[in-house]
Design an enzyme around this catalytic site. Structure first.
Site, mmCIF file in Angstrom:
data_model
loop_
_atom_site.group_PDB
_atom_site.id
_atom_site.type_symbol
_atom_site.label_atom_id
_atom_site.label_comp_id
_atom_site.label_asym_id
_atom_site.label_seq_id
_atom_site.Cartn_x
_atom_site.Cartn_y
_atom_site.Cartn_z
ATOM 1 N N HIS A 24 33.045 40.014 40.122
ATOM 2 C CA HIS A 24 34.372 39.988 40.727
ATOM 3 C C HIS A 24 35.279 38.994 40.014
ATOM 4 C CE1 HIS A 24 31.754 41.569 43.928
ATOM 5 N NE2 HIS A 24 32.824 42.215 44.367
ATOM 6 N N TYR A 25 34.734 37.826 39.721
ATOM 7 C CA TYR A 25 35.500 36.786 39.037
ATOM 8 C C TYR A 25 35.963 37.272 37.667
ATOM 9 C CZ TYR A 25 36.357 32.263 36.726
ATOM 10 O OH TYR A 25 36.897 31.215 36.032
#
Length: 251
Positions: A153-154
């Site tokens: 996600h990051y």
């Protein structure tokens, strides 16, 4: 004369860590620096140190996830300093965790505080940057990790920032605006805490960096940003600069 004499800079997330180090370095080169963030106390500490060193600084409370805050912040910088030449998009709420663990809400906070905030700030600053402006946005080598577990996600939010930056560089070059990206490893408060809590893992992490250390927020990261936004880098735009001691292989 200092590299940035007469320039005005806006740095988001300037109350600590990387943002603070960048603010110090820009001020050291003569720029008037506005630091923006959600916690006034830490912003004021950054500004106090800049003034102690002989620089000019302004603290502005701003939640980069709020469009109205962004517009107000940019307007206040221009009103206080008479213009705006440099934008550094550093603030970001990081969504870390596995694909199954990170909630939609956490991921959207990463999107809103990262690529959306970066886009909104670039748009808000655009009229003032025309002619001789420079933007530096922050990405991460998480996107090219050998093991992306826990970073999906990051990395997605940071890669979106890289794509928007490349688009802006290509579209705005004709307007005299340069846009570059850095992907730093820096000894921020968060990383320092992780190192203290995980000494064995941290030692392995250091050994994977060819220079065998994590960058200093001011002297390694900030100094490079000062160069990137100066006329010394006037022919550099659309690039991603890996400030990670040689660890990541971008290909």
């Amino acid at each position: 004369m200092s590299m940035l004499q007469g320039k005005v800079a806006l740095v988001t997330g300037g109350g600590q860590g990387v943002g603070q180090g960048i603010a110090y370095s820009l001020a050291a080169e003569g720029a008037k620096v506005a630091v923006a963030g959600r916690t006034r106390a830490t912003l004021e500490e950054t500004c106090a140190e800049i003034r102690r060193r002989g620089g000019t600084a302004l603290a502005l409370e701003c939640d980069v996830m709020c469009p109205a805050d962004i517009d107000r912040c940019v307007a206040q910088v221009v009103e206080a300093f008479g213009g705006l030449n440099i934008l550094v998009n550093n603030a970001h709420i990081v969504p870390l965790g596995s694909i199954l663990e990170v909630t939609d809400e956490a991921f959207m906070k990463g999107i809103d505080s990262g690529p959306m905030a970066t886009l909104r700030l670039m748009r808000a600053c655009y009229p003032h940057l025309k002619g001789d402006g420079a933007v530096v946005n922050l990405a991460s080598s998480a996107a090219v990790r050998w093991d992306a577990s826990g970073y999906g996600h990051y990395a997605a939010t940071k890669e979106a920032i890289r794509s928007l930056s490349r688009g802006a560089a290509c579209e705005w070059g004709v307007d005299g605006i340069r846009v570059n990206v850095i992907a730093p490893h820096a000894l921020s408060p968060g990383l320092r805490g992780w190192i203290e809590a995980n000494p064995v893992e941290a030692e392995a992490f250091f050994s994977s960096i060819p220079l065998r250390r994590v960058g200093d927020c001011e002297h390694d990261i900030g100094r490079t940003v000062a160069f990137l936004v100066s006329d010394n880098a006037r022919y550099l735009t659309g690039a991603t600069i890996p400030l990670d001691g040689g660890q990541a292989y971008w290909g």
